[in-house]
Design a protein around this motif. Structure first.
Motif, PDB file in Angstrom:
ATOM      1  N   THR A  42      39.875  28.356  30.561  1.00 33.69           N
ATOM      2  CA  THR A  42      39.069  29.315  31.326  1.00 33.69           C
ATOM      3  C   THR A  42      38.847  28.835  32.755  1.00 33.69           C
ATOM      4  N   ALA A  43      38.639  27.551  32.936  1.00 28.63           N
ATOM      5  CA  ALA A  43      38.494  27.006  34.288  1.00 28.63           C
ATOM      6  C   ALA A  43      39.775  27.234  35.088  1.00 28.63           C
ATOM      7  N   GLY A  44      40.919  27.057  34.453  1.00 26.89           N
ATOM      8  CA  GLY A  44      42.192  27.299  35.119  1.00 26.89           C
ATOM      9  C   GLY A  44      42.384  28.759  35.487  1.00 26.89           C
ATOM     10  N   LEU A  45      42.032  29.654  34.566  1.00 29.77           N
ATOM     11  CA  LEU A  45      42.129  31.092  34.854  1.00 29.77           C
ATOM     12  C   LEU A  45      41.217  31.481  36.004  1.00 29.77           C
ATOM     13  N   THR A  46      39.992  30.971  35.976  1.00 29.00           N
ATOM     14  CA  THR A  46      39.016  31.305  37.016  1.00 29.00           C
ATOM     15  C   THR A  46      39.479  30.812  38.374  1.00 29.00           C
ATOM     16  N   ALA A  47      39.922  29.573  38.438  1.00 22.79           N
ATOM     17  CA  ALA A  47      40.389  29.006  39.710  1.00 22.79           C
ATOM     18  C   ALA A  47      41.594  29.780  40.236  1.00 22.79           C
ATOM     19  N   ALA A  48      42.523  30.121  39.363  1.00 23.73           N
ATOM     20  CA  ALA A  48      43.721  30.848  39.781  1.00 23.73           C
ATOM     21  C   ALA A  48      43.384  32.272  40.199  1.00 23.73           C
ATOM     22  N   ASP A  49      42.443  32.892  39.504  1.00 22.94           N
ATOM     23  CA  ASP A  49      42.049  34.262  39.815  1.00 22.94           C
ATOM     24  C   ASP A  49      41.363  34.331  41.179  1.00 22.94           C
ATOM     25  N   LEU A  50      40.657  33.272  41.545  1.00 25.65           N
ATOM     26  CA  LEU A  50      39.930  33.241  42.809  1.00 25.65           C
ATOM     27  C   LEU A  50      40.759  32.681  43.965  1.00 25.65           C
ATOM     28  N   ALA A  51      41.908  32.077  43.644  1.00 25.76           N
ATOM     29  CA  ALA A  51      42.726  31.435  44.670  1.00 25.76           C
ATOM     30  C   ALA A  51      43.224  32.454  45.682  1.00 25.76           C
ATOM     31  N   ASP A  52      43.209  32.034  46.924  1.00 25.94           N
ATOM     32  CA  ASP A  52      43.680  32.896  48.011  1.00 25.94           C
ATOM     33  C   ASP A  52      44.669  32.112  48.872  1.00 25.94           C
ATOM     34  N   ASP A  53      45.801  31.781  48.254  1.00 24.68           N
ATOM     35  CA  ASP A  53      46.828  31.048  48.981  1.00 24.68           C
ATOM     36  C   ASP A  53      48.206  31.530  48.534  1.00 24.68           C
ATOM     37  N   PRO A  54      49.255  31.133  49.227  1.00 19.41           N
ATOM     38  CA  PRO A  54      50.602  31.616  48.898  1.00 19.41           C
ATOM     39  C   PRO A  54      51.066  31.253  47.484  1.00 19.41           C
ATOM     40  N   HIS A 105      47.039  42.201  27.634  1.00 19.99           N
ATOM     41  CA  HIS A 105      46.420  42.192  28.960  1.00 19.99           C
ATOM     42  C   HIS A 105      47.095  41.155  29.860  1.00 19.99           C
ATOM     43  N   SER A 106      47.524  40.055  29.289  1.00 16.39           N
ATOM     44  CA  SER A 106      48.227  39.031  30.060  1.00 16.39           C
ATOM     45  C   SER A 106      49.479  39.600  30.705  1.00 16.39           C
ATOM     46  N   GLN A 107      50.194  40.457  29.993  1.00 15.90           N
ATOM     47  CA  GLN A 107      51.386  41.092  30.559  1.00 15.90           C
ATOM     48  C   GLN A 107      51.017  41.931  31.777  1.00 15.90           C
ATOM     49  N   LYS A 108      49.898  42.646  31.686  1.00 20.17           N
ATOM     50  CA  LYS A 108      49.446  43.455  32.821  1.00 20.17           C
ATOM     51  C   LYS A 108      49.079  42.567  34.006  1.00 20.17           C
ATOM     52  N   VAL A 109      48.435  41.441  33.736  1.00 19.35           N
ATOM     53  CA  VAL A 109      48.066  40.516  34.812  1.00 19.35           C
ATOM     54  C   VAL A 109      49.330  39.992  35.494  1.00 19.35           C
ATOM     55  N   LEU A 110      50.310  39.610  34.715  1.00 17.19           N
ATOM     56  CA  LEU A 110      51.545  39.056  35.276  1.00 17.19           C
ATOM     57  C   LEU A 110      52.360  40.098  36.033  1.00 17.19           C
ATOM     58  N   ARG A 111      52.188  41.370  35.672  1.00 14.13           N
ATOM     59  CA  ARG A 111      52.851  42.451  36.416  1.00 14.13           C
ATOM     60  C   ARG A 111      52.002  42.921  37.597  1.00 14.13           C
ATOM     61  N   ALA A 131      42.625  39.182  35.919  1.00 15.92           N
ATOM     62  CA  ALA A 131      42.451  38.217  34.829  1.00 15.92           C
ATOM     63  C   ALA A 131      41.001  38.196  34.330  1.00 15.92           C
ATOM     64  N   GLU A 132      40.112  38.914  34.996  1.00 15.38           N
ATOM     65  CA  GLU A 132      38.684  38.879  34.652  1.00 15.38           C
ATOM     66  C   GLU A 132      38.393  39.175  33.174  1.00 15.38           C
ATOM     67  N   PRO A 133      39.012  40.191  32.540  1.00 16.48           N
ATOM     68  CA  PRO A 133      38.733  40.403  31.110  1.00 16.48           C
ATOM     69  C   PRO A 133      39.104  39.208  30.235  1.00 16.48           C
ATOM     70  N   LEU A 134      40.182  38.514  30.581  1.00 15.67           N
ATOM     71  CA  LEU A 134      40.575  37.319  29.825  1.00 15.67           C
ATOM     72  C   LEU A 134      39.526  36.224  29.987  1.00 15.67           C
ATOM     73  N   ILE A 135      39.029  36.074  31.204  1.00 18.08           N
ATOM     74  CA  ILE A 135      38.001  35.076  31.497  1.00 18.08           C
ATOM     75  C   ILE A 135      36.722  35.402  30.742  1.00 18.08           C
ATOM     76  N   GLU A 136      36.329  36.669  30.752  1.00 16.89           N
ATOM     77  CA  GLU A 136      35.092  37.078  30.076  1.00 16.89           C
ATOM     78  C   GLU A 136      35.181  36.894  28.563  1.00 16.89           C
ATOM     79  N   ILE A 137      36.308  37.220  27.978  1.00 22.32           N
ATOM     80  CA  ILE A 137      36.488  37.012  26.533  1.00 22.32           C
ATOM     81  C   ILE A 137      36.349  35.531  26.210  1.00 22.32           C
ATOM     82  N   ASN A 138      37.024  34.687  26.991  1.00 17.85           N
ATOM     83  CA  ASN A 138      36.952  33.248  26.738  1.00 17.85           C
ATOM     84  C   ASN A 138      35.529  32.724  26.887  1.00 17.85           C
TER      85      ASN A 138
END
Length: 132
Positions: A33-45, A94-100, A105-112
């Motif tokens: 979940t920490a990894g998902l949160t950090a990646a979801d908030l990341a603003d870099d290339p 939902h992961s497939q939708k995120v990757l497309r 990723a917020e619903p995945l984070i909230e479930i976790n």
């Protein structure tokens, strides 16, 4: 039943799991979940690469949980096992939708996080700090 409700109930009834097993599960959810949160908030290339790696690890965790819940020797109640399988299915889809890039990723984070709250009731007894 929506995914948040399933997540809330997924571990609330699980009293047959030993605290050490719960602490391992909690730590796995906290790390993913920490990894998902950090990646979801990341603003870099490289943010999509980080997000795809985090989504992969989350799917792997849910695959392990689904395999365990689907095992006939699993001692959890049948309804709880069904809820875990349903959450795993939602997570995969939902992961497939995120990757497309069709969903956040917020619903995945909230479930976790909800699962972690359920696990926290037992892990507090063994000295594990909660991760928000």
């Amino acid at each position: 039943m929506n995914s948040a409700t399933l997540a809330r109930s997924a571990y609330s009834e699980a009293t047959s799991i030993a605290p050490s097993e719960r602490s391992v599960e909690y730590k796995a959810f906290a790390r993913v979940t920490a990894g998902l949160t950090a990646a979801d908030l990341a603003d870099d290339p490289n943010s999509f690469a980080k997000l795809s790696e985090a989504v992969f690890l989350n799917r792997r965790l849910w695959t392990i949980l689904a395999n365990d819940a689907g095992n006939d020797q699993n001692g959890l109640p049948e309804q709880l096992r069904a809820n875990i399988l349903s959450l795993a299915n939602f997570t995969w889809k939902h992961s497939q939708k995120v990757l497309r890039k069709e969903a956040s990723a917020e619903p995945l984070i909230e479930i976790n996080k909800t699962i972690m709250q359920g696990l926290r009731t037992r892990t507090a007894d063994v000295g594990i700090q909660a991760v928000e």
